[in-house]
Design a protein around this motif. Structure first.
Motif, PDB file in Angstrom:
ATOM      1  N   CYS A  22     -50.543  35.280 -27.432  1.00 22.56           N
ATOM      2  CA  CYS A  22     -49.751  35.945 -26.392  1.00 22.56           C
ATOM      3  C   CYS A  22     -49.445  35.019 -25.209  1.00 22.56           C
ATOM      4  O   CYS A  22     -48.391  35.132 -24.592  1.00 22.56           O
ATOM      5  CB  CYS A  22     -50.479  37.187 -25.894  1.00 22.56           C
ATOM      6  SG  CYS A  22     -50.208  38.610 -26.969  1.00 22.56           S
TER       7      CYS A  22
ATOM      8  N   HIS B 138     -41.742  39.611 -31.161  1.00 24.08           N
ATOM      9  CA  HIS B 138     -43.113  39.815 -30.699  1.00 24.08           C
ATOM     10  C   HIS B 138     -43.196  40.983 -29.721  1.00 24.08           C
ATOM     11  O   HIS B 138     -44.130  41.787 -29.768  1.00 24.08           O
ATOM     12  CB  HIS B 138     -43.643  38.540 -30.038  1.00 24.08           C
ATOM     13  CG  HIS B 138     -45.021  38.701 -29.481  1.00 24.08           C
ATOM     14  ND1 HIS B 138     -46.142  38.783 -30.269  1.00 24.08           N
ATOM     15  CD2 HIS B 138     -45.459  38.822 -28.194  1.00 24.08           C
ATOM     16  CE1 HIS B 138     -47.205  38.944 -29.505  1.00 24.08           C
ATOM     17  NE2 HIS B 138     -46.822  38.974 -28.238  1.00 24.08           N
TER      18      HIS B 138
ATOM     19  N   CYS C 100     -45.796  44.007 -29.497  1.00 27.89           N
ATOM     20  CA  CYS C 100     -46.906  43.799 -28.568  1.00 27.89           C
ATOM     21  C   CYS C 100     -46.593  44.456 -27.227  1.00 27.89           C
ATOM     22  O   CYS C 100     -45.799  43.933 -26.443  1.00 27.89           O
ATOM     23  CB  CYS C 100     -47.135  42.297 -28.383  1.00 27.89           C
ATOM     24  SG  CYS C 100     -48.372  41.928 -27.152  1.00 27.89           S
TER      25      CYS C 100
ATOM     26  N   CYS D 247     -47.187  42.247 -23.965  1.00 32.65           N
ATOM     27  CA  CYS D 247     -46.147  41.280 -23.607  1.00 32.65           C
ATOM     28  C   CYS D 247     -44.874  41.993 -23.148  1.00 32.65           C
ATOM     29  O   CYS D 247     -44.160  41.504 -22.273  1.00 32.65           O
ATOM     30  CB  CYS D 247     -45.837  40.364 -24.790  1.00 32.65           C
ATOM     31  SG  CYS D 247     -47.099  39.096 -25.007  1.00 32.65           S
TER      32      CYS D 247
HETATM   33 ZN    ZN Z   1     -48.190  39.603 -26.914  1.00 30.88          ZN
END
Ligand code: ZN
Length: 148
Positions: free
Chosen positions: A3, A29, A33, A36
């Motif tokens: 990350c 991503h 996620c 993030c």
């Molecule tokens: Zn992430």
């Protein structure tokens, strides 16, 4: 990719420096996620705030409008010319009075007399030079105002 690396990509995305491949990778991503995704959102907000802060600087514009007023410009220009002329005249007068007494004083050495006279002439020339520069800048400002 961890990350932390995506955080770097988020930075480059917000700076508009991200490559197309990196962008796709980051978008993939972020879909998976939430951490993030939140990071990106926060940075976006932060960046939006700083961008706004850059915009909220009215000072230049206010001054520009102030100086766009011909009267203000004229007033300042005339003030500059009068101040310059007045200063030069006072300086020349004082210099002449001083030199007159100084040169007649038999106790002062010739070298010092020459040095002081040179110094005074230098100061007067400097003042004239600065005044001319001011007037030149003022004229250029006026010209620029006409063009605008
Ligand atoms: Zn992430």
């Amino acid at each position: 990719m961890p990350c932390d690396d995506y955080k770097l990509l988020i930075m480059s995305l917000l700076d508009g420096e991200i490559g197309p491949d990196e962008r796709v990778r980051l978008e993939d991503h972020i879909r998976e996620c939430p951490a993030c995704a939140r990071e990106l959102e926060e940075f976006r907000k932060l960046k939006g705030v700083t961008d706004q802060m850059k915009f909220v600087e009215p000072e230049d514009e206010v001054w520009e409008r102030y100086w766009a007023n011909v009267y203000n410009r004229l007033e300042r220009g005339v003030a500059w010319i009068l101040t310059s002329i007045g200063t030069i005249l006072v300086l020349i007068y004082a210099a002449f009075r001083f030199v007159d007494q100084f040169v007649r004083d038999p106790q002062v050495s010739l070298l010092l007399k020459v040095a002081v006279v040179a110094l005074l002439i230098g100061v007067v020339v400097l003042f004239v030079s600065v005044a001319r520069e001011r007037i030149f800048i003022w004229r250029k400002d006026k010209y620029r105002g006409v063009i605008r």
